[in-house]
Enzyme design. Structure first.
Site, PDB file in Angstrom:
ATOM      1  N   CYS A 154       0.810  -1.222   0.000  1.00 28.88           N
ATOM      2  CA  CYS A 154       0.000   0.000   0.000  1.00 28.88           C
ATOM      3  C   CYS A 154       0.841   1.270   0.000  1.00 28.88           C
ATOM      4  O   CYS A 154       0.292   2.372   0.050  1.00 28.88           O
ATOM      5  CB  CYS A 154      -0.962  -0.018   1.186  1.00 28.88           C
ATOM      6  SG  CYS A 154      -2.136  -1.398   1.075  1.00 28.88           S
ATOM      7  N   HIS A 291      -1.846   8.174   6.798  1.00 28.37           N
ATOM      8  CA  HIS A 291      -2.125   6.884   6.160  1.00 28.37           C
ATOM      9  C   HIS A 291      -3.397   6.282   6.732  1.00 28.37           C
ATOM     10  O   HIS A 291      -4.169   5.660   5.993  1.00 28.37           O
ATOM     11  CB  HIS A 291      -0.953   5.936   6.375  1.00 28.37           C
ATOM     12  CG  HIS A 291      -1.188   4.552   5.851  1.00 28.37           C
ATOM     13  ND1 HIS A 291      -1.256   4.278   4.504  1.00 28.37           N
ATOM     14  CD2 HIS A 291      -1.405   3.362   6.487  1.00 28.37           C
ATOM     15  CE1 HIS A 291      -1.485   2.976   4.325  1.00 28.37           C
ATOM     16  NE2 HIS A 291      -1.578   2.402   5.513  1.00 28.37           N
ATOM     17  N   LYS A 321      -8.978   8.714   3.732  1.00 33.77           N
ATOM     18  CA  LYS A 321      -9.541   7.360   3.636  1.00 33.77           C
ATOM     19  C   LYS A 321     -10.902   7.263   4.328  1.00 33.77           C
ATOM     20  O   LYS A 321     -11.636   6.308   4.088  1.00 33.77           O
ATOM     21  CB  LYS A 321      -8.569   6.338   4.223  1.00 33.77           C
ATOM     22  CG  LYS A 321      -7.290   6.161   3.404  1.00 33.77           C
ATOM     23  CD  LYS A 321      -6.409   5.076   4.004  1.00 33.77           C
ATOM     24  CE  LYS A 321      -5.137   4.877   3.200  1.00 33.77           C
ATOM     25  NZ  LYS A 321      -4.152   5.966   3.396  1.00 33.77           N
ATOM     26  N   HIS A 326      -9.626   2.585   1.743  1.00 35.97           N
ATOM     27  CA  HIS A 326      -8.190   2.418   1.500  1.00 35.97           C
ATOM     28  C   HIS A 326      -7.970   2.047   0.038  1.00 35.97           C
ATOM     29  O   HIS A 326      -8.310   0.947  -0.388  1.00 35.97           O
ATOM     30  CB  HIS A 326      -7.635   1.343   2.426  1.00 35.97           C
ATOM     31  CG  HIS A 326      -6.144   1.216   2.376  1.00 35.97           C
ATOM     32  ND1 HIS A 326      -5.351   2.100   1.674  1.00 35.97           N
ATOM     33  CD2 HIS A 326      -5.299   0.296   2.926  1.00 35.97           C
ATOM     34  CE1 HIS A 326      -4.084   1.741   1.809  1.00 35.97           C
ATOM     35  NE2 HIS A 326      -4.040   0.660   2.556  1.00 35.97           N
ATOM     36  N   PHE A 383       1.885   3.511   4.243  1.00 30.02           N
ATOM     37  CA  PHE A 383       2.531   2.343   4.838  1.00 30.02           C
ATOM     38  C   PHE A 383       1.889   1.076   4.269  1.00 30.02           C
ATOM     39  O   PHE A 383       0.738   1.106   3.808  1.00 30.02           O
ATOM     40  CB  PHE A 383       2.380   2.349   6.360  1.00 30.02           C
ATOM     41  CG  PHE A 383       2.739   3.664   7.008  1.00 30.02           C
ATOM     42  CD1 PHE A 383       3.859   4.367   6.613  1.00 30.02           C
ATOM     43  CD2 PHE A 383       1.947   4.200   8.009  1.00 30.02           C
ATOM     44  CE1 PHE A 383       4.199   5.587   7.208  1.00 30.02           C
ATOM     45  CE2 PHE A 383       2.262   5.412   8.615  1.00 30.02           C
ATOM     46  CZ  PHE A 383       3.393   6.111   8.215  1.00 30.02           C
ATOM     47  N   PHE A 385       1.896  -3.639   3.996  1.00 24.92           N
ATOM     48  CA  PHE A 385       2.316  -4.963   4.449  1.00 24.92           C
ATOM     49  C   PHE A 385       3.798  -5.171   4.141  1.00 24.92           C
ATOM     50  O   PHE A 385       4.315  -4.682   3.136  1.00 24.92           O
ATOM     51  CB  PHE A 385       1.496  -6.048   3.769  1.00 24.92           C
ATOM     52  CG  PHE A 385       0.157  -6.310   4.412  1.00 24.92           C
ATOM     53  CD1 PHE A 385      -0.147  -5.855   5.670  1.00 24.92           C
ATOM     54  CD2 PHE A 385      -0.801  -7.045   3.731  1.00 24.92           C
ATOM     55  CE1 PHE A 385      -1.371  -6.113   6.266  1.00 24.92           C
ATOM     56  CE2 PHE A 385      -2.029  -7.323   4.305  1.00 24.92           C
ATOM     57  CZ  PHE A 385      -2.315  -6.852   5.572  1.00 24.92           C
TER      58      PHE A 385
END
Length: 400
Positions: A154, A291, A321, A326, A383, A385
C-alpha cells in the site's frame, strides 16, 4: 495531475467532494455472492474506452489499467500536453501496482475449463502481469523514458512518486508520469476479507471508514487511479506549464518485523527521513494526510508516531480514507492529488466519522469538519504490508 476514484472522475469533481466531506463508499452485492464477509467498497465506475482506444489496446488493459488510462489522460492534459498526440514524448512512466488478480483468475478458469492455452490470447498475458499498468501507459501514450512498476504493497504509488522525484533531481529524466492504480473487482481483495481486515458496518457504508476513531472495526477497500506529472523546474518553465506543487522530500523505512505488523518506529523514521531530505522542521508542515486506514493497530501506531513528532505543534491531521476507503496500491498517489487540491483551494478535508478519538490519537489536531486553511507544505504518509513505509513532502512552488 489526474484522478479517477470513488469521489469522482475528474479533478473538479474530486475537489468538490473533498470540500463537501462526501463519502464514496457503498455496498457491492457481488462481493456477498462471491463469499465475502464484508460487501463494503469504494464505488468506482468502469470507464468507457471504446471510441478512444482500439480493440487491441483495450484487450491488453486490466481493470486497474483502464482506470490508469483515464487518470493519465487528465494528467497529461493538465500538464499542457496533448494526450491524443503523444508520439515522441520523452517522458517516462513509474506507476505503483501490486496485483492484477482478475486476469490471473480468468486465465486459470480458461485452462481449467477448456484445457487449451491458445484460448487465453495475448491480452491475458499483458493484463495479468504486475507491470500491466506501466507497460500499457507507455504504449498508449508513446512515453519513451523510464518504464517501470513499483510493487510495495500500500506504499507502492507513494514510492513511485518518490522515485520519480529522485530520477529528476539526479538529472536522469526531465519528465515522468508517476502514479498508482488499484483494481476493485471481487477477486482482488478476498484475502484481505479472509484476514478480517474489513469493516463490517454494512448498515452504514458512509460511516464504516473511521480513521483514528475508538470504535473503528477495520478498513474499507477502494480503488481507481491517480497520476502526477513530475517535471524538472526549468523544463516546466520553458513550456509555460501550470505547476501545482513541488516535491520537497521523500523518506522511507522498513519495520523489519512481521509482514502484517505496523510499526510506530518505522513510521516515525520515514517521516524524519522525508523532513531531513526536504531540509525542513516539523513546524514547517501545515497539514498531514495520514495513512490511517481505520484498522485498530495501524491507526494506533501512526498516531503515536505523529504525536511524538508533531504533537507539540498541533499540526492539522486528517485521513481522506474516511471518504475513499483504503485505495491500496494507488493510495500514495491519490492522497498526494487530494492534498494538492486542498493546497490549491485553501482548505483541509475532514476526517469523517471521528466521534471519540482513540487514546493514542487524543493529542493530535484531528480535523473533523472542512476547514478553510492556507497550506504551503503538506506531508503524506503511506505504509504497507511487509513493513514498507513512505513519506512524501510537497509544497507550493515558488519560481526562483
Amino acid at each position: 495531475m489526474g484522478i479517477y476514484s470513488c469521489l469522482g472522475t475528474s479533478l473538479a469533481e474530486v475537489a468538490a467532494a473533498l470540500y463537501a466531506g462526501k463519502s464514496g463508499i457503498g455496498i457491492d452485492p457481488a462481493r456477498g455472492a462471491y463469499g465475502y464477509r464484508s460487501q463494503l467498497t469504494g464505488i468506482v465506475a468502469r470507464p468507457t474506452l471504446k471510441g478512444w482506444l482500439d480493440r487491441r489496446q483495450r484487450m491488453s488493459l486490466s481493470e486497474e489499467g483502464e482506470y490508469a488510462c483515464m487518470a493519465a489522460r487528465e494528467t497529461l492534459s493538465t500538464a499542457g500536453l496533448d494526450p491524443d498526440s503523444p508520439a515522441g514524448c520523452e517522458a517516462g512512466v513509474i506507476f505503483g501496482n501490486d496485483s492484477s488478480t482478475q486476469a490471473v483468475v480468468e486465465c486459470h478458469e480458461i485452462m481449467r475449463d477448456k484445457k487449451d492455452s491458445l484460448l487465453i490470447g495475448s491480452g491475458g498475458v499483458f493484463r495479468s502481469m504486475t507491470s500491466t499498468v506501466s507497460m500499457n501507459l507507455a504504449a498508449i501514450f508513446g512515453l519513451r523514458g523510464v518504464n517501470m512498476t513499483v510493487s510495495a504493497a500500500c506504499a507502492s504509488s507513494a514510492h513511485a512518486v518518490g522515485l520519480g522525484y529522485v530520477f529528476i533531481r539526479d538529472g536522469m529524466q526531465e519528465m515522468i508520469l508517476c502514479g498508482g492504480a488499484q483494481e476493485t473487482n471481487v477477486y482482488s481483495m478476498a484475502g484481505f476479507d479472509g484476514l478480517g481486515a474489513f469493516s463490517m458496518r454494512m448498515d452504514d457504508p458512509a460511516g464504516a471508514s473511521r480513521p483514528f476513531d475508538a470504535a473503528r472495526d477495520g478498513l474499507v477497500p477502494g480503488g481507481g487511479a491517480a497520476g502526477l506529472l513530475l517535471e524538472e523546474a526549468e523544463s516546466a518553465a520553458r513550456r509555460g506549464a501550470t505547476v501545482y506543487g513541488e516535491v520537497l522530500g521523500y523518506g522511507f523505512s522498513s519495520n523489519g518485523g512481521a509482514v502484517s505488523q505496523p510499526g510506530e518506529e518505522g513510521a516515525r523514521r520515514a517521516m524524519e527521513c522525508a523532513l531531513a531530505d526536504a531540509g525542513l522542521h516539523v513546524r514547517d508542515i501545515d497539514y498531514i494526510n495520514a495513512h490511517a486506514t481505520s484498522t485498530p493497530q495501524g491507526d494506533r501506531c501512526e498516531a503515536l508516531a505523529l504525536d511524538r513528532l508533531f504533537g507539540t505543534q498541533k499540526t492539522p491531521v486528517s485521513s481522506t480514507k474516511s471518504m475513499t476507503g483504503h485505495e491500496c496500491w494507488m493510495a500514495g498517489a491519490s492522497e498526494a492529488v487530494y492534498s494538492l487540491l486542498m493546497m490549491k483551494n485553501g482548505f483541509i478535508a475532514p476526517n469523517l466519522n471521528l466521534e471519540t478519538p482513540d487514546e493514542a490519537a487524543r493529542n493530535l489536531c484531528l480535523i473533523t469538519q472542512t476547514a478553510e486553511r492556507r497550506i504551503d507544505r503538506f506531508l503524506s504518509n503511506s505504509f504497507g504490508f511487509g513493513g514498507t513505509n513512505c513519506t512524501l513532502i510537497i509544497g507550493k512552488y515558488h519560481q526562483q
